[in-house]
Design an enzyme around this catalytic site. Structure first.
Site, mmCIF file in Angstrom:
data_model
loop_
_atom_site.group_PDB
_atom_site.id
_atom_site.type_symbol
_atom_site.label_atom_id
_atom_site.label_comp_id
_atom_site.label_asym_id
_atom_site.label_seq_id
_atom_site.Cartn_x
_atom_site.Cartn_y
_atom_site.Cartn_z
ATOM 1 N N GLY A 118 -0.828 -71.929 -44.042
ATOM 2 C CA GLY A 118 -2.224 -71.526 -44.071
ATOM 3 C C GLY A 118 -2.358 -70.018 -44.217
ATOM 4 N N SER A 119 -3.431 -69.480 -43.664
ATOM 5 C CA SER A 119 -3.739 -68.061 -43.869
ATOM 6 C C SER A 119 -2.829 -67.103 -43.110
ATOM 7 C CB SER A 119 -5.197 -67.795 -43.496
ATOM 8 O OG SER A 119 -6.061 -68.448 -44.395
ATOM 9 N N THR A 120 -1.932 -67.614 -42.260
ATOM 10 C CA THR A 120 -0.941 -66.721 -41.647
ATOM 11 C C THR A 120 -0.028 -66.122 -42.714
ATOM 12 O OG1 THR A 120 0.666 -68.503 -41.254
ATOM 13 C CG2 THR A 120 -0.955 -68.085 -39.525
ATOM 14 N N PHE A 121 -0.081 -66.698 -43.920
ATOM 15 C CA PHE A 121 0.747 -66.246 -45.043
ATOM 16 C C PHE A 121 0.183 -64.983 -45.696
ATOM 17 C CE2 PHE A 121 2.927 -67.437 -49.220
ATOM 18 C CZ PHE A 121 4.200 -67.433 -48.694
ATOM 19 N N GLU B 50 -11.387 -68.944 -38.454
ATOM 20 C CA GLU B 50 -10.574 -69.280 -39.611
ATOM 21 C C GLU B 50 -9.529 -70.296 -39.219
ATOM 22 O OE1 GLU B 50 -7.298 -68.423 -40.864
ATOM 23 O OE2 GLU B 50 -8.006 -68.924 -42.802
#
Length: 512
Positions: free
Chosen positions: A183-186, A512
């Site tokens: 997810g957006s941790t990337f 998020e």
């Protein structure tokens, strides 16, 4: 024993035996021993180690018990005896004393481990906390777990069936083997790739209308904020987690530029942790896709990398799948300014006979030598995530130290174009995963954390509060004894997500 004279050939002996006092809490780290089976007997014979197991009935099966079996086992001793016709010993002819196995001292902070386990509650998922400066594993949670004591003398058939039939998969080591889209941790790592290749200036801005469309296509990759964010810079794209920014960045850079930069943070490669069975994860590339879809099952077209394949990769979806350990490792590398240490659970090995202590992993594996300005920029943006206007602003309230983090929401099932995400309408195991990564203190990181709560929804709602509690516990002092509850809240399937993210959650702050 008093009546042993009545039983010729019978001898009473004491033996030491394993006991795992923390049960489920450390099962996926320590593992367990079990009776030596035929396959293991053959392996010992092939390796010329059978002599050391004469008189032994057990061997390490999983976890540290398996990885460090040779270190823990020691060397068997023997006695050559003269006996009479009735088998009674007369005298000792020859004797060789056994050599004790070594003692393992762990980097694992058991109070932190217990605290994290308790705070996870009945939820499913994983948490990995590392010391960025050494690679030491401070906490390693896979929820749910199992009682390793069941396996020591051979597990009964009903218990074995119950563990295997449980849809929550308590035997699966999620932290080590669970594969999830990040997810957006990337996104911070995407930003680092753009900065390190000088492909993007940090001041470069794009319009964010709430979606990204492929040139010449009507298909839209939707943002978590349908109305869009307006003008979007790189700094703000991390703080508020703009999907549109990273759709476009991935499209513009292409997979050939991205893949080698992301690989520097360990994505798509085993970390080399001292636990057996680590999953590799998938950092997509053209070569990977060609091999993955080779064979008669797939048409030739399926093996070809298409330009659109890269777009969802920008937000940690698409073909991306990594273990929580890999994600924590990547965060630790970023926190440590590009210096890479191999994660390790064992800190020291002590020779009980000589008292000699061998330290594990004293030196870094490599230094990526990133531009210090780029690292500082991304860290600053991640710190802003926990400040007003950031996706984890509530989690950052009241911090007594500086923390940098990133929320993430990873899709499990694909949503039709134009449809709205409705968690209540989905089966629990089809709901989004909740991610949060963090490190602290920002100026001199002592802990790097990755948390995933399976089917937990928004990253700020489930995973982030847990990470904050764990960081508080570790950095600001112990909060009393923690008694871990019995777990019966295990896991869902690890399904690769192929799509972009759902609509934004209704909340007063950015989530998020």
């Amino acid at each position: 024993s008093a009546n042993i004279w009545r039983f010729p050939g019978v001898e009473v002996k004491a033996r030491l035996f394993r006991d795992y006092p923390f049960k489920e809490i450390t099962a996926h780290v320590i593992g367990y021993i079990g009776r030596i089976n035929q396959k293991e007997m053959e392996r010992l014979e092939e390796n010329d180690e059978l002599a050391d197991y004469r008189g032994s009935t057990h061997i390490g099966k999983t976890g540290l018990e398996y990885t460090y079996e040779k270190v823990l086992h020691g060397t068997a001793g023997f006695e050559e005896m003269e006996t009479d016709a009735g088998g009674r010993p007369v005298r000792t002819l020859r004797r060789s004393s056994p050599i004790n196995g070594h003692t393992l001292k762990l980097a694992l902070d058991i109070e932190l481990q217990k605290f994290a386990w308790e705070r996870f509650g009945e939820r499913r998922g994983a948490l990995v906390a590392l010391d960025p400066a050494t690679g030491g594993v401070l906490a390693f949670i896979s929820k749910p777990g199992y009682d390793p004591n069941l396996f020591i003398d051979g597990i009964d058939s009903q218990s074995w069936k119950d563990l295997n039939d449980d849809w929550k998969k308590p035997l699966v080591n999620r932290a080590l083997r669970g594969l999830y889209p990040p997810g957006s941790t990337f996104k911070p790592f995407m930003a680092m790739a753009a900065l390190e290749t000088k492909f993007r200036d940090p001041n470069y801005t794009i319009p964010d209308p709430g979606y990204f469309s492929l040139p010449g296509s009507t298909h839209r990759f939707r943002d978590s904020k349908p109305s869009g964010w307006g003008s979007m810079s790189m700094f703000r794209s991390i703080q508020v987690s703009s999907d549109t920014y990273y759709y476009k960045l991935a499209w513009d850079m292409g997979i050939d530029r991205l893949e080698p930069q992301l690989a520097k943070f360990g994505f798509g490669s085993p970390t080399g942790i001292d636990l057996d069975g680590e999953a590799r994860g998938v950092l997509p590339s053209k070569e990977w896709k060609r091999k993955r879809f080779a064979g008669k099952r797939y048409p030739e077209a399926a093996r070809v990398w298409t330009p659109a394949d890269v777009v969802p990769i920008g937000i940690g979806q698409g073909y991306n799948t990594y273990t929580p350990l890999q994600v924590a490792h990547a965060v630790a590398i970023l926190a440590n300014n590009g210096v890479v240490y191999r994660p390790h659970v064992v800190k020291e090995i002590e020779n009980l006979k000589t008292g000699e202590i061998t330290k594990v992993e004293p030196n870094p594996v490599r230094d990526n030598h990133p531009d210090p300005a780029n690292i500082a920029f991304v860290k600053s943006a991640m710190e802003a995530v926990l400040k007003p206007g950031g996706t984890a602003a509530r989690i950052g309230a009241g911090l007594s130290y500086r923390m940098a983090g990133k929320t993430g929401t990873a899709q499990v099932v694909q949503i039709k174009q134009g449809a709205k995400y409705n968690a209540a309408a989905l089966a629990e195991q089809h709901r989004d995963h909740s991610w949060f990564v963090a490190f602290a203190p920002v100026e001199a990181p002592r802990i790097a954390i990755a948390v995933i709560v399976e089917n937990g929804g928004w990253g700020a709602a489930a995973a982030a509060p847990l990470a904050r509690e764990v960081a508080d516990f570790y950095l600001t002092g112990r909060k009393g004894e923690v008694s871990a509850p019995n777990s019966d809240a295990p896991s869902a399937q690890h399904v690769r997500a192929d799509k972009n993210k759902p609509a934004a959650a209704p909340a007063e702050e950015v989530v998020e």
